[in-house]
Write a protein that holds these residues in place. Structure first.
Motif, PDB file in Angstrom:
ATOM      1  N   ARG A  37       0.813  -1.215   0.000  1.00 51.05           N
ATOM      2  CA  ARG A  37       0.000   0.000   0.000  1.00 51.05           C
ATOM      3  C   ARG A  37       0.851   1.271   0.000  1.00 51.05           C
ATOM      4  N   ARG A 116       2.669   7.411 -11.689  1.00 51.02           N
ATOM      5  CA  ARG A 116       1.324   6.839 -11.500  1.00 51.02           C
ATOM      6  C   ARG A 116       0.588   6.721 -12.824  1.00 51.02           C
ATOM      7  N   LEU A 142      -4.872   2.396  -8.458  1.00 53.33           N
ATOM      8  CA  LEU A 142      -4.539   3.767  -8.065  1.00 53.33           C
ATOM      9  C   LEU A 142      -4.964   4.067  -6.630  1.00 53.33           C
ATOM     10  N   VAL A 143      -6.171   3.665  -6.269  1.00 54.09           N
ATOM     11  CA  VAL A 143      -6.677   3.928  -4.917  1.00 54.09           C
ATOM     12  C   VAL A 143      -5.844   3.175  -3.881  1.00 54.09           C
ATOM     13  N   LEU A 146      -2.667   5.079  -2.912  1.00 51.75           N
ATOM     14  CA  LEU A 146      -2.731   6.461  -2.418  1.00 51.75           C
ATOM     15  C   LEU A 146      -1.885   6.715  -1.168  1.00 51.75           C
ATOM     16  N   VAL A 149       1.567   7.298  -2.399  1.00 49.16           N
ATOM     17  CA  VAL A 149       1.724   8.581  -3.079  1.00 49.16           C
ATOM     18  C   VAL A 149       1.926   9.688  -2.044  1.00 49.16           C
ATOM     19  N   VAL A 150       1.118   9.669  -0.992  1.00 50.28           N
ATOM     20  CA  VAL A 150       1.270  10.663   0.078  1.00 50.28           C
ATOM     21  C   VAL A 150       2.657  10.544   0.704  1.00 50.28           C
TER      22      VAL A 150
END
Length: 178
Positions: A37, A116, A142-143, A146, A149-150
């Motif tokens: 994740r 991404r 993509l979800v 997340l 990505v943060v």
């Protein structure tokens, strides 16, 4: 035999270190239950784009997911997550290297978004190939990423700024070669 220039040797050393970190971080994240994740493999690949030659960073981003897949079984070869992550790592590192002269608050989001986008395209193609609904599979991928990505958007500027401030022969900003 051709001798490596100082900047190529520097980039080789940094890419090797970032590659080793990209192989070790996912194992550590999985060991404490954080799993994929947080996209731990991509953090060092992104930082690598800011530190060395773009060619070394891009090659490292392309190769590390495959090396990890064959050495540890993560990311899996089927479904083709290793191929998707390889494309993402290549684009991520290349975009970071291409935009590294910009302020980090501009460059890092551009590099992350580029990576991404490559992952989204790869997931779309893989889902179509596997006869899965490509829109759903791509959105789910993509979800799920997340939090990673943060993490990239927060950690990367801090690490790169700290390394630039630190200086030294490996991280001297004046030695960066395009």
């Amino acid at each position: 035999m051709r001798r490596l220039s100082e900047s190529s040797l520097r980039s080789l050393v940094i890419s090797a270190a970032m590659g080793a970190l990209a192989l070790a971080l996912p194992i550590a994240f999985h060991a404490v239950g954080l799993g994929s994740r947080f996209l731990p493999m991509l953090l060092p690949l992104l930082v690598n784009g800011y530190l060395g030659r773009w060619s070394w960073a891009a090659a490292t981003g392309l190769a590390i997911p495959w090396i990890s897949a064959f050495a540890t079984g993560m990311p899996p070869l089927y479904p083709p997550v290793a191929a998707i992550m390889s494309a993402e790592g290549f684009v991520l590192a290349s975009a970071a290297a291409a935009t590294r002269r910009l302020p980090l608050w501009v460059s890092v989001p551009v590099a992350v978004a580029s990576g991404r986008a490559a992952a989204l395209a790869g997931a779309w193609v893989a889902a179509s190939w596997l006869e899965l609904p490509p829109g759903f599979a791509s959105l789910a991928m993509l979800v799920q990423g997340l939090p990673g990505v943060v993490l990239q958007l927060v950690v990367t500027p801090l690490v790169v700024a700290a390394l630039r401030r630190r200086g030294g022969p490996l991280f001297d900003e004046t030695r960066l070669v395009q």
